[in-house]
Design a protein around this motif. Structure first.
Motif, PDB file in Angstrom:
ATOM      1  N   LYS A  51     -13.733  68.410 134.172  1.00 50.02           N
ATOM      2  CA  LYS A  51     -13.298  69.298 135.247  1.00 50.02           C
ATOM      3  C   LYS A  51     -14.480  70.085 135.832  1.00 50.02           C
ATOM      4  O   LYS A  51     -14.343  70.736 136.853  1.00 50.02           O
ATOM      5  CB  LYS A  51     -12.215  70.251 134.746  1.00 50.02           C
ATOM      6  N   ASP A  52     -15.627  69.981 135.197  1.00 49.59           N
ATOM      7  CA  ASP A  52     -16.836  70.690 135.622  1.00 49.59           C
ATOM      8  C   ASP A  52     -17.706  69.747 136.458  1.00 49.59           C
ATOM      9  O   ASP A  52     -18.384  68.858 135.920  1.00 49.59           O
ATOM     10  CB  ASP A  52     -17.593  71.178 134.388  1.00 49.59           C
ATOM     11  N   GLN A  53     -17.686  69.939 137.759  1.00 50.88           N
ATOM     12  CA  GLN A  53     -18.367  69.039 138.689  1.00 50.88           C
ATOM     13  C   GLN A  53     -19.862  68.899 138.390  1.00 50.88           C
ATOM     14  O   GLN A  53     -20.401  67.793 138.374  1.00 50.88           O
ATOM     15  CB  GLN A  53     -18.153  69.533 140.123  1.00 50.88           C
ATOM     16  N   LYS A  54     -20.539  70.018 138.156  1.00 50.74           N
ATOM     17  CA  LYS A  54     -21.980  69.979 137.889  1.00 50.74           C
ATOM     18  C   LYS A  54     -22.279  69.237 136.591  1.00 50.74           C
ATOM     19  O   LYS A  54     -23.240  68.467 136.513  1.00 50.74           O
ATOM     20  CB  LYS A  54     -22.562  71.392 137.841  1.00 50.74           C
ATOM     21  N   ALA A  55     -21.475  69.461 135.567  1.00 53.34           N
ATOM     22  CA  ALA A  55     -21.690  68.790 134.281  1.00 53.34           C
ATOM     23  C   ALA A  55     -21.501  67.284 134.415  1.00 53.34           C
ATOM     24  O   ALA A  55     -22.279  66.502 133.853  1.00 53.34           O
ATOM     25  CB  ALA A  55     -20.745  69.363 133.223  1.00 53.34           C
ATOM     26  N   VAL A  56     -20.493  66.886 135.162  1.00 48.15           N
ATOM     27  CA  VAL A  56     -20.238  65.453 135.360  1.00 48.15           C
ATOM     28  C   VAL A  56     -21.392  64.810 136.116  1.00 48.15           C
ATOM     29  O   VAL A  56     -21.897  63.749 135.719  1.00 48.15           O
ATOM     30  CB  VAL A  56     -18.892  65.217 136.093  1.00 48.15           C
ATOM     31  N   LEU A  57     -21.835  65.439 137.181  1.00 50.38           N
ATOM     32  CA  LEU A  57     -22.935  64.887 137.971  1.00 50.38           C
ATOM     33  C   LEU A  57     -24.210  64.787 137.129  1.00 50.38           C
ATOM     34  O   LEU A  57     -24.902  63.762 137.152  1.00 50.38           O
ATOM     35  CB  LEU A  57     -23.167  65.724 139.229  1.00 50.38           C
ATOM     36  N   SER A  58     -24.523  65.813 136.366  1.00 50.63           N
ATOM     37  CA  SER A  58     -25.704  65.791 135.495  1.00 50.63           C
ATOM     38  C   SER A  58     -25.613  64.658 134.476  1.00 50.63           C
ATOM     39  O   SER A  58     -26.591  63.946 134.231  1.00 50.63           O
ATOM     40  CB  SER A  58     -25.866  67.118 134.757  1.00 50.63           C
ATOM     41  N   PHE A  59     -24.445  64.515 133.870  1.00 47.51           N
ATOM     42  CA  PHE A  59     -24.234  63.450 132.890  1.00 47.51           C
ATOM     43  C   PHE A  59     -24.459  62.071 133.517  1.00 47.51           C
ATOM     44  O   PHE A  59     -25.160  61.225 132.955  1.00 47.51           O
ATOM     45  CB  PHE A  59     -22.821  63.547 132.308  1.00 47.51           C
ATOM     46  N   ILE A  90     -10.653  66.023 137.481  1.00 42.40           N
ATOM     47  CA  ILE A  90     -11.238  64.980 136.641  1.00 42.40           C
ATOM     48  C   ILE A  90     -11.615  63.765 137.480  1.00 42.40           C
ATOM     49  O   ILE A  90     -12.759  63.309 137.478  1.00 42.40           O
ATOM     50  CB  ILE A  90     -10.265  64.583 135.506  1.00 42.40           C
ATOM     51  N   GLN A  91     -10.654  63.222 138.196  1.00 45.16           N
ATOM     52  CA  GLN A  91     -10.929  61.986 138.942  1.00 45.16           C
ATOM     53  C   GLN A  91     -11.878  62.225 140.107  1.00 45.16           C
ATOM     54  O   GLN A  91     -12.760  61.403 140.374  1.00 45.16           O
ATOM     55  CB  GLN A  91      -9.632  61.329 139.403  1.00 45.16           C
ATOM     56  N   ASN A  92     -11.736  63.344 140.804  1.00 42.18           N
ATOM     57  CA  ASN A  92     -12.624  63.608 141.940  1.00 42.18           C
ATOM     58  C   ASN A  92     -14.065  63.767 141.478  1.00 42.18           C
ATOM     59  O   ASN A  92     -14.985  63.261 142.131  1.00 42.18           O
ATOM     60  CB  ASN A  92     -12.179  64.851 142.707  1.00 42.18           C
ATOM     61  N   ASN A  93     -14.273  64.467 140.372  1.00 38.48           N
ATOM     62  CA  ASN A  93     -15.630  64.646 139.862  1.00 38.48           C
ATOM     63  C   ASN A  93     -16.240  63.308 139.453  1.00 38.48           C
ATOM     64  O   ASN A  93     -17.417  63.041 139.721  1.00 38.48           O
ATOM     65  CB  ASN A  93     -15.643  65.618 138.688  1.00 38.48           C
ATOM     66  N   LEU A  94     -15.455  62.458 138.806  1.00 39.32           N
ATOM     67  CA  LEU A  94     -15.968  61.151 138.392  1.00 39.32           C
ATOM     68  C   LEU A  94     -16.226  60.238 139.591  1.00 39.32           C
ATOM     69  O   LEU A  94     -17.278  59.608 139.685  1.00 39.32           O
ATOM     70  CB  LEU A  94     -14.994  60.486 137.418  1.00 39.32           C
ATOM     71  N   ILE A 137     -20.389  53.859 126.535  1.00 41.59           N
ATOM     72  CA  ILE A 137     -20.653  55.294 126.431  1.00 41.59           C
ATOM     73  C   ILE A 137     -19.326  56.036 126.495  1.00 41.59           C
ATOM     74  O   ILE A 137     -18.484  55.738 127.342  1.00 41.59           O
ATOM     75  CB  ILE A 137     -21.512  55.804 127.607  1.00 41.59           C
ATOM     76  N   GLY A 138     -19.184  57.021 125.644  1.00 45.13           N
ATOM     77  CA  GLY A 138     -18.016  57.889 125.683  1.00 45.13           C
ATOM     78  C   GLY A 138     -18.429  59.306 125.325  1.00 45.13           C
ATOM     79  O   GLY A 138     -19.379  59.511 124.576  1.00 45.13           O
ATOM     80  N   ARG A 139     -17.742  60.266 125.875  1.00 43.06           N
ATOM     81  CA  ARG A 139     -17.969  61.672 125.548  1.00 43.06           C
ATOM     82  C   ARG A 139     -16.612  62.338 125.347  1.00 43.06           C
ATOM     83  O   ARG A 139     -15.688  62.115 126.130  1.00 43.06           O
ATOM     84  CB  ARG A 139     -18.716  62.412 126.664  1.00 43.06           C
ATOM     85  N   THR A 140     -16.522  63.166 124.332  1.00 41.26           N
ATOM     86  CA  THR A 140     -15.295  63.931 124.132  1.00 41.26           C
ATOM     87  C   THR A 140     -15.236  65.042 125.181  1.00 41.26           C
ATOM     88  O   THR A 140     -16.247  65.357 125.823  1.00 41.26           O
ATOM     89  CB  THR A 140     -15.262  64.566 122.729  1.00 41.26           C
ATOM     90  N   SER A 141     -14.080  65.653 125.308  1.00 37.02           N
ATOM     91  CA  SER A 141     -13.944  66.747 126.280  1.00 37.02           C
ATOM     92  C   SER A 141     -14.783  67.958 125.871  1.00 37.02           C
ATOM     93  O   SER A 141     -15.173  68.747 126.725  1.00 37.02           O
ATOM     94  CB  SER A 141     -12.477  67.145 126.444  1.00 37.02           C
ATOM     95  N   LYS A 142     -15.085  68.084 124.593  1.00 37.04           N
ATOM     96  CA  LYS A 142     -15.973  69.175 124.154  1.00 37.04           C
ATOM     97  C   LYS A 142     -17.426  68.880 124.527  1.00 37.04           C
ATOM     98  O   LYS A 142     -18.200  69.796 124.787  1.00 37.04           O
ATOM     99  CB  LYS A 142     -15.840  69.404 122.648  1.00 37.04           C
ATOM    100  N   GLN A 143     -17.793  67.614 124.531  1.00 40.63           N
ATOM    101  CA  GLN A 143     -19.155  67.225 124.895  1.00 40.63           C
ATOM    102  C   GLN A 143     -19.366  67.238 126.410  1.00 40.63           C
ATOM    103  O   GLN A 143     -20.463  67.530 126.880  1.00 40.63           O
ATOM    104  CB  GLN A 143     -19.470  65.826 124.365  1.00 40.63           C
TER     105      GLN A 143
END
Length: 179
Positions: free
Chosen positions: A43-51, A87-91, A33-39
């Motif tokens: 840096k968005d904590q909520k978006a990363v967690l949802s993904f 980036i790293q903290n959210n991941l 699985i990969g996502r571009t930075s536009k997808q």
């Protein structure tokens, strides 16, 4: 690891991430699985967690980062420190919260002291001052290494850090201001 397990490669379009992707495909891994930075804005904590909640990968390989050379590090110290930590903290935190057992954090050899003896040893980390031309990037990467160590110690998860060195290859950046 089974070759059909879902693996998320953060930064899959960069120099290192794309090389990891190609290597895993060559070895027969079929559920990358990969996502571009536009997808997905890492840096968005909520978006990363949802993904991560939605995709539920079995493992994450973190090759995502704001990168650049001496001039870029010197001109944008805040961005190199803050964006890389975000980036790293959210991941890393997202992976822990979602229950992902395996995490590979890709750092950099610049985390070691400027005048560390050669060859480098893990024990040299945090024993002296960093190279000033990339200390912002290095400090962020050191926090990623320490986060993975803390999760291994406290939660027993298989979170590891790897420090590639002397990178060169496809998708490398040769721009005089940002390389």
């Amino acid at each position: 690891m089974k070759k059909d397990l879902k693996i998320y490669i953060a930064g899959h379009r960069g120099m290192v991430g794309s090389a990891v992707w190609r290597a895993l495909e060559k070895k027969g891994y079929s559920n990358l699985i990969g996502r571009t930075s536009k997808q997905l804005d890492l840096k968005d904590q909520k978006a990363v967690l949802s993904f991560l909640e939605e995709e539920q990968p079995a493992a994450i390989i973190d090759a995502a980062a704001r990168v650049g050379g001496i001039l870029a590090n010197n001109d944008y110290p805040y961005q190199f420190l803050m964006e890389n930590m975000q980036i790293q903290n959210n991941l890393i935190d997202g992976a822990l919260k979602v229950g992902i057992e395996k995490f590979i954090f890709l750092g950099s050899s610049c985390i070691y002291p400027k005048f560390a003896p050669q060859p480098l040893k893990e024990s040299y980390l945090l024993t002296d001052s960093l190279e000033p031309t990339n200390e912002w990037y290095a400090v962020a990467k050191i926090t990623g290494v320490k986060l993975c160590q803390a999760i291994r110690k406290q939660f027993g998860k298989d979170y590891v850090s790897l420090m590639p060195t002397n990178l060169y290859g496809y998708f490398d950046n040769f721009d005089l201001k940002t390389s």
